[in-house]
Enzyme design. Structure first.
Site, PDB file in Angstrom:
ATOM      1  N   ASP A 145       0.846  -1.190   0.000  1.00  0.00           N
ATOM      2  CA  ASP A 145       0.000   0.000   0.000  1.00  0.00           C
ATOM      3  C   ASP A 145       0.887   1.248   0.000  1.00  0.00           C
ATOM      4  OD1 ASP A 145      -2.300   1.813   0.687  1.00  0.00           O
ATOM      5  OD2 ASP A 145      -3.303  -0.099   1.015  1.00  0.00           O
ATOM      6  N   HIS A 220      -3.722   6.000   3.432  1.00  0.00           N
ATOM      7  CA  HIS A 220      -4.412   4.796   2.946  1.00  0.00           C
ATOM      8  C   HIS A 220      -3.789   3.514   3.492  1.00  0.00           C
ATOM      9  CE1 HIS A 220      -5.778   1.846  -0.133  1.00  0.00           C
ATOM     10  NE2 HIS A 220      -6.786   2.670  -0.341  1.00  0.00           N
ATOM     11  N   SER A 548     -11.114  -0.784  -1.111  1.00  0.00           N
ATOM     12  CA  SER A 548      -9.839  -0.720  -0.372  1.00  0.00           C
ATOM     13  C   SER A 548     -10.037  -1.042   1.099  1.00  0.00           C
ATOM     14  CB  SER A 548      -9.232   0.683  -0.473  1.00  0.00           C
ATOM     15  OG  SER A 548      -8.454   0.827  -1.625  1.00  0.00           O
TER      16      SER A 548
END
Length: 766
Positions: A145, A220, A548
């Site tokens: 990520d 994220h 996600s």
């Protein structure tokens, strides 16, 4: 014009003439597949061979041209080459393929309780929650990520035992990252940026780069890692919203972060390097909340890396994509990958719009600043200087018209939170973010920079009509905090990508859905909750939506199943999660689709919504070996070299293949009739329940399809026993004229278990 001026003009014109040449011969990143077993005896390592091979091409190719040497995930390397050098490589006997780098994109406290993970795991026979926690200490989740924020309380290692001795990973140092920031919880942190650097560091459009380190500057990666395996954190919230205990799905598992995503995207060469290293480091689960479009498996970097991981016993979970509700919009559809769609939680963040005509509408918001008060404010819509003003695109609003008013903005094109920033910058004091038909009634809450309420398409149309129909429309916005036990839930998120699967229509995708709307998890403190440059707020947790977010839920659950059943293969774990998934919401109705409010189907929700309790004890599993997957690949219209590229074996002959790719022992069915009326598949189930278990079958199907299963009863005398059954699907003679697609199910049941497989039917070519 003076001589110096003429010289400058001439130089500038010459530069313009030369620019095309510069860009034609600009270096790009290529991934090169090699004949791994053709290593010449005078080279000690493949790296030495690849480097020498590159330098023999041309004078401009140097040892620095070699960016990565892949070992576990791929047989080959990534290199910085100009197109002529790439063409020379293609002509080499030892080179099997040269592919330009691909860019992939990110698919951007209450969840454990919603999934039933706060209560004791009574269904894990002979064990209890403490045993499962203990076993989870040995499971390592690798997250590819945007990196990690190691200081987050979600990665606190209090009470965790020593790191498993088999672990071969490490924490890299960087300008803003010290290896000492890792601990017994966060046991690995690496970064892979050479593909990104090549794409963004050259030419005339140089972008500012992040530091080359595992630190998460985006948020994220920290969010997904803590969702999968974050430690318990009390009193967590986003600026007061969703307050409670935050924890990951497998809070006792270990985390290793592999930073492969950067400001301009996630480059295939970096992803492959991250997967390659994670496999050799010794992860048990790989979680990738990113993807691209669909492509043949031999051209899909993630699919190739995931095959190598699967072969080593690593479970790979990937997000399905956020391109719903469009059909055939899936990413990451390889059958050896767990493809995860998104659903809602039973938690909401209500906000209200009170119009001047007395009507009050409910929407959602995570706005946390001072409210607007009770005084009505002028309301405007679509009155700007250009047609983009109704979308509130940057620069589209006239300050003189919106100053001091609430602005209606249509959802779409630019980010939802950016629209609020556009309104605020133009002098507006509030925003109603109104869905259009594309996003239907789905509501996603955001931490807006100004008072803002998101409403569905039907409500949006009513508010738009109100503005057009009265001389002086007004509105007041107010905010209701956090509400639990929302019904119905779960609902399939409108943004969640949908089937059918265009790469292999005979494999039903997505596999399952998990929580992916308004998810609270840890956040990077280097960026505000909206991710906008002008958002200076800092928060340790953030609420985000997307597949996600659903992907790491399933990654964490897979870690729990790995802890409970260490000998299970990745396909057995996937089967357990799929065949125990549920397809009814908390009102005992079939799952609904947020896009239009109608009932959902397996092209949207796959086998259904995951149920961890039942998955721990599924009764039966559909297991798939590496050789089974190779037989599947051989049944596709691929050349043998393409199959060898995916499986990384040079001795594959494809003498054995399925008559139909749907013969793979998959836990779901996708029946493509085409010109045929009869499709027959055989499956093998393995008993992981009690000895002496007996199962009987039940089927559902559209009226134009007859389903026959033989035998209709399966008797298992011992644990681990395998039984075969054959299912025949017969379409009526006129089905192709009257029906395009339909859905059904096959379920094997006894008093303890229901082992359910969804079935999709299609008559037209997908």
């Amino acid at each position: 014009m003076g001589s110096m001026a003429r010289l400058l003009v001439a130089s500038f014109l010459l530069l313009l003439l030369l620019l095309p040449c510069v860009f034609v011969n600009a270096k790009r990143t290529y991934i090169v597949r090699m004949k791994h077993h053709a290593l010449p005896s005078d080279y000690l390592t493949h790296h030495d061979w690849y480097s020498a091979h590159l330098q023999s091409l041309s004078s401009s190719a140097t040892s620095d041209s070699l960016l990565y040497t892949y070992t576990s995930a791929y047989h080959g390397f990534a290199a910085s080459l100009d197109p002529d050098e790439a063409e020379l490589l293609r002509q080499s006997d030892s080179v099997l393929g040269v592919y330009e780098d691909t860019v992939y994109n990110l698919h951007t406290t209450r969840t454990p309780g919603f999934l039933g993970l706060d209560s004791d795991f009574g269904l894990w026979e002979g064990h209890n929650t403490q045993d499962l926690d203990q076993a989870s200490h040995d499971v390592i989740i690798g997250v590819l990520d945007t990196g990690i924020w190691p200081e987050s309380k979600s990665f606190d290692d209090t009470g965790m035992p020593e790191i498993p001795s088999r672990w071969r990973g490490e924490c890299e140092s960087g300008p803003d990252f010290s290896p000492s920031l890792c601990n017994k919880k966060l046991i690995g942190a690496r970064s892979f940026s050479k593909g990104y650097q090549m794409a963004s560091g050259g030419g005339y459009f140089r972008k500012s780069r992040e530091n080359e380190s595992p630190r998460d500057q985006d948020g994220h990666g920290t969010h997904t890692a803590s969702t999968a395996a974050g430690s318990h954190v009390a009193n967590a919230s986003l600026l007061g919203y969703a307050r409670g205990i935050a924890r990951g799905m497998a809070p006792q598992a270990r985390v290793a972060a592999y930073k492969t995503c950067w400001p301009t995207g996630c480059f295939g060469s970096d992803i492959l390097a991250g997967m390659d290293r994670a496999i050799s480091d010794g992860v048990d689960v790989l979680s990738l909340s990113l993807g691209g479009g669909s492509a043949p498996y031999y051209r899909d970097t993630i699919a190739i890396g995931a095959f190598a991981a699967m072969e080593k016993g690593v479970f790979v979970s990937c997000s399905a994509g956020n391109s719903g509700p469009n059909k055939a919009s899936l990413a990451n559809v390889a059958p050896w990958i767990m493809t995860v769609g998104a659903g809602t939680l039973d938690r909401d963040f209500p906000a209200y719009v009170q119009l001047g005509n007395g009507k009050r509408f409910t929407g959602v918001s995570l706005y946390s600043g001072q409210g607007m008060g009770n005084k009505p404010v002028a309301l405007v819509y679509n009155k700007g200087s250009n047609s983009s003003s109704n979308m509130c695109l940057p620069g589209s609003l006239e300050p003189a018209f919106v100053r001091g008013k609430v602005v209606i903005c249509d959802r779409g094109i630019n980010a939802r939170v950016e629209k609020g920033g556009v309104v605020r910058d133009a002098g507006g004091i509030g925003m109603i973010l109104a869905n259009t038909a594309a996003s239907g009634e789905e509501l996603v809450a955001d931490s807006h920079l100004l008072p803002a309420v998101a409403v569905g398409a039907k409500t949006g149309d009513l508010i738009r009509q109100y503005v057009r129909s009265v001389a002086k429309p007004t509105a007041v916005l107010s905010f209701g905090g956090t509400v639990l036990n929302v019904r119905p839930s779960p609902v399939v998120a409108a943004f969640s990508s949908r089937g059918p699967n265009l790469v292999t229509p005979q494999i039903l995708k997505p596999d399952v859905i998990g929580p992916g709307v308004n998810i609270l998890a840890a956040w990077s403190e280097s960026i505000g909750p909206t991710g906008l440059d002008n958002d200076k707020r800092k928060t340790q947790f953030n609420i985000m939506s997307g597949t996600s977010m659903s992907c790491p839920h399933i990654s964490g659950l897979a870690a729990l199943l790995k802890a409970a059943h260490p000998s299970w293969s990745p396909s057995a774990i996937k089967s357990a999660l799929m065949t125990t998934a549920y397809t009814q919401d908390n009102t005992n109705s079939s799952l609904r689709d947020a896009a239009g409010g109608a009932f959902s189907n397996p092209w949207a929700h796959g086998a259904g919504h995951v149920d961890p309790h039942k998955a721990l004890s599924p009764g039966l599993v559909y297991d798939i070996s590496t050789n089974d997957y190779i037989t599947f690949l051989c049944s596709l219209d691929y050349g043998i070299d393409h199959v060898q590229a995916i499986a990384k074996r040079s001795n594959i002959t494809c003498l054995k293949k399925f008559a139909d790719p749907g013969q793979l022992n998959y836990p779901s069915f996708s029946v493509v009739f085409g010109s045929k009326r009869v499709v027959r598949y055989t499956r093998i189930v393995t008993n992981v329940g009690a000895a002496g278990s007996v199962y009987e079958v039940a089927t559902t199907a559209p009226s134009v399809v007859k389903v026959t299963v033989k035998p209709s009863k399966l008797v298992f005398s011992k644990v681990g026993e395998r039984k075969r059954y054959t299912v025949t699907f017969v379409a009526s003679r006129d089905a192709a004229r009257t029906t395009r697609y339909g859905f059904g199910s096959i379920a094997w049941s006894n008093d303890q278990h229901q082992v359910r497989s969804p079935v999709a039917f299609a008559w037209t070519k997908l």
